[in-house]
Design an enzyme around this catalytic site. Structure first.
Site, PDB file in Angstrom:
ATOM      1  N   SER A  64     -51.307 -29.878 -12.563  1.00 32.06           N
ATOM      2  CA  SER A  64     -50.000 -29.792 -13.210  1.00 32.06           C
ATOM      3  C   SER A  64     -49.291 -28.507 -12.770  1.00 32.06           C
ATOM      4  O   SER A  64     -49.039 -28.323 -11.582  1.00 32.06           O
ATOM      5  CB  SER A  64     -50.158 -29.879 -14.731  1.00 32.06           C
ATOM      6  OG  SER A  64     -48.911 -30.028 -15.374  1.00 32.06           O
TER       7      SER A  64
ATOM      8  N   ASP B 291     -48.517 -41.383 -15.382  1.00 35.81           N
ATOM      9  CA  ASP B 291     -48.150 -40.041 -15.816  1.00 35.81           C
ATOM     10  C   ASP B 291     -46.748 -40.031 -16.414  1.00 35.81           C
ATOM     11  O   ASP B 291     -45.774 -40.407 -15.757  1.00 35.81           O
ATOM     12  CB  ASP B 291     -48.223 -39.079 -14.620  1.00 35.81           C
ATOM     13  CG  ASP B 291     -48.250 -37.621 -15.018  1.00 35.81           C
ATOM     14  OD1 ASP B 291     -47.413 -37.228 -15.853  1.00 35.81           O
ATOM     15  OD2 ASP B 291     -49.090 -36.873 -14.497  1.00 35.81           O
TER      16      ASP B 291
ATOM     17  N   HIS C 159     -50.890 -38.151 -17.888  1.00 36.11           N
ATOM     18  CA  HIS C 159     -50.931 -36.722 -17.610  1.00 36.11           C
ATOM     19  C   HIS C 159     -52.024 -35.996 -18.380  1.00 36.11           C
ATOM     20  O   HIS C 159     -52.646 -35.065 -17.853  1.00 36.11           O
ATOM     21  CB  HIS C 159     -49.571 -36.086 -17.933  1.00 36.11           C
ATOM     22  CG  HIS C 159     -49.390 -34.738 -17.314  1.00 36.11           C
ATOM     23  ND1 HIS C 159     -49.201 -34.562 -15.954  1.00 36.11           N
ATOM     24  CD2 HIS C 159     -49.378 -33.485 -17.859  1.00 36.11           C
ATOM     25  CE1 HIS C 159     -49.082 -33.264 -15.696  1.00 36.11           C
ATOM     26  NE2 HIS C 159     -49.190 -32.593 -16.825  1.00 36.11           N
TER      27      HIS C 159
END
Length: 463
Positions: A221, A363, A395
């Site tokens: 991320s 995601d 995610h």
């Protein structure tokens, strides 16, 4: 798989996971099985002189160590980890090409012989916060107290730390957002990450083999974004580094693409990203100030002073149109705003190190198309990439479900007889954990997470 036995003060373990860590802590505490060692409270970075570069540091070369100290790491700032660890303040370069300084936490297994050389992994946390008190160097310290616990999401990265330590590797955890919370900016996170590696290679207690040290980078991320910038900048900025592989999970390759989460449970990502750019780019700040409502200015200030969990909770379902006096599309078209958003897109430079990219198709935060595009751009320019598209993950689950497969790839890249990775390959998988070898590795990682959190030393015993 590692075998767990013996006295926790004497026997090393091999092989670390957030849920396992927290469950184990809770179980042990309620059972009275763990006694946290009292620790002197450590000051927040704003009040800690260690973070202030010495006068004249600008004349030092990039990667030069300006200051160092031994520190103690802990789970939830209370339960000590059995590792050796230090902080390094080092000279680096900011997004405008000017001298700056940053801090990295470097770690060795408790049983490591510093006279033996070993690989180094630079692990970029997804701390995603513009406030310096949210930096890994602070929240990982024993004695950071409630201010450190606010960065609790960073504790999940202890899983990856234990996995890496289990191999006997050294680790660098840089505060790649620097002293001013530059999360989403162009290039600077890469410079700070690469100079953190340089500093670690020069730090004698780690016993590394200088620029000959095999190096890998890993980030998810926001940490994937920082690692992506490092991968792109490395060929020109730090060509001497012996980078054997870079693993990027759901990298935020296009900051503007985060606008799709406006009004959703992930909407805080917009406030965090914009506040970071607001801090870093004077023209961006001036243009934004013209069209922010009083509520918007207060929101920027709050975001800059809070860590990700608090921002995520307080900005959930926020509609950012409400804090602007003009439509969002008109705001994005302003030259000062457009220039910055265009500059922060990854893909303009091609990494030369082998890459492993993984992304959840479902995601909700980082759009799959941005990672598809980045993969295509780099591949077209000659990069070598294994790209895994996980059709089960989103995610928040991919950090766990993709960890073992990524860790196995890192092991293969840092093996002394690692074969060359040539060309690009895209794999669509149901789940990255739906593989027998990955499942076994995940079990080992989880066991190390549990026992590492309970004070057992991790990694080979070399002395």
């Amino acid at each position: 798989m590692a075998v767990i036995n013996g006295d926790p003060t004497r026997r090393p373990l091999r092989g670390l996971r957030a849920a396992a860590v927290l469950v184990s802590i809770a179980t042990a505490l309620t059972a009275g099985g763990v006694t946290a060692t009292p620790a002197t409270a450590v000051p927040v970075p704003q009040e800690d002189s260690f973070y202030q570069p010495p006068e004249g540091f600008e004349t030092q070369e990039v990667g030069a160590i300006l200051r160092s100290r031994e520190v103690h790491l802990a789970v939830l700032t209370v339960l000590p980890l059995s590792v050796r660890s230090w902080q390094l303040l080092y000279r680096s370069t900011d997004l405008f090409g000017q001298p700056t300084a940053a801090v990295s936490t470097v770690i060795l297994p408790a049983g490591a012989d510093p006279n033996r050389s070993r690989p180094l992994v630079s692990l970029q946390f997804y701390y995603d916060s513009a406030g310096i008190a949210c930096s890994p160097s602070f929240v990982l310290q024993q004695g950071a107290g409630l201010p450190g616990v606010e960065g609790i999401h960073s504790q999940s990265e202890l899983i990856a730390i234990a996995a890496l330590i289990s191999q006997g590797w050294a680790i660098s955890v840089p505060d790649y957002e620097g002293l001013d919370g530059h999360l989403a900016v162009a290039e600077e996170p890469g410079y700070l990450t690469l100079d953190g590696i340089r500093a670690a290679e020069r730090f004698e207690p780690l016993g590394l083999d200088g620029a000959n040290t095999p190096v890998a980078l890993w980030g998810y991320s926001g940490g994937g974004m920082g690692s992506g910038w490092a991968a792109e900048m490395q060929p020109s900025y730090a060509p001497e580094l012996n980078v054997q592989g870079v693993a990027l999970g759901a990298p935020v390759s296009d900051v503007e693409s985060l606008l799709h989460v406006n009004g959703s449970m992930f909407s805080s990502l917009i406030g965090i990203g914009v506040s970071s750019l607001y801090n870093a780019y004077p023209k961006f700040r001036e243009a934004t100030d013209q069209y922010l409502t009083p509520e918007g200015k207060a929101l920027m200030n709050r975001t800059n002073s809070q860590c990700l969990p608090r921002n995520a909770l307080t900005q959930m379902f926020t509609d950012y149109q409400r804090i602007l006096t003009i439509p969002i599309a008109q705001y994005l078209a302003l030259p000062e705003i457009r220039e910055v958003f265009d500059a922060t897109v990854l893909g303009k430079h091609t990494p030369t190190a082998p890459l492993f990219i993984y992304q959840g198709v479902l995601d909700e935060a980082v759009p799959i198309w941005t990672t598809d595009r980045l993969n295509q751009q780099w591949c077209a320019d000659g990069a070598s990439i294994v790209y895994k598209r996980d059709h089960l993950s989103e995610h928040l689950t991919l950090p766990s479900l993709g960890m073992a497969d990524t860790f196995n790839w890192l092991k293969s890249r840092l093996s002394p007889d690692a074969p060359d990775q040539v060309g690009c390959r895209t794999e669509n998988v149901v789940s990255m954990l739906a593989d027998f070898n990955a499942l076994l590795t995940q079990i080992e990682i989880n066991l190390n997470a549990t026992f590492g959190a309970l004070g057992f030393p991790i990694g080979p015993r070399e002395r």
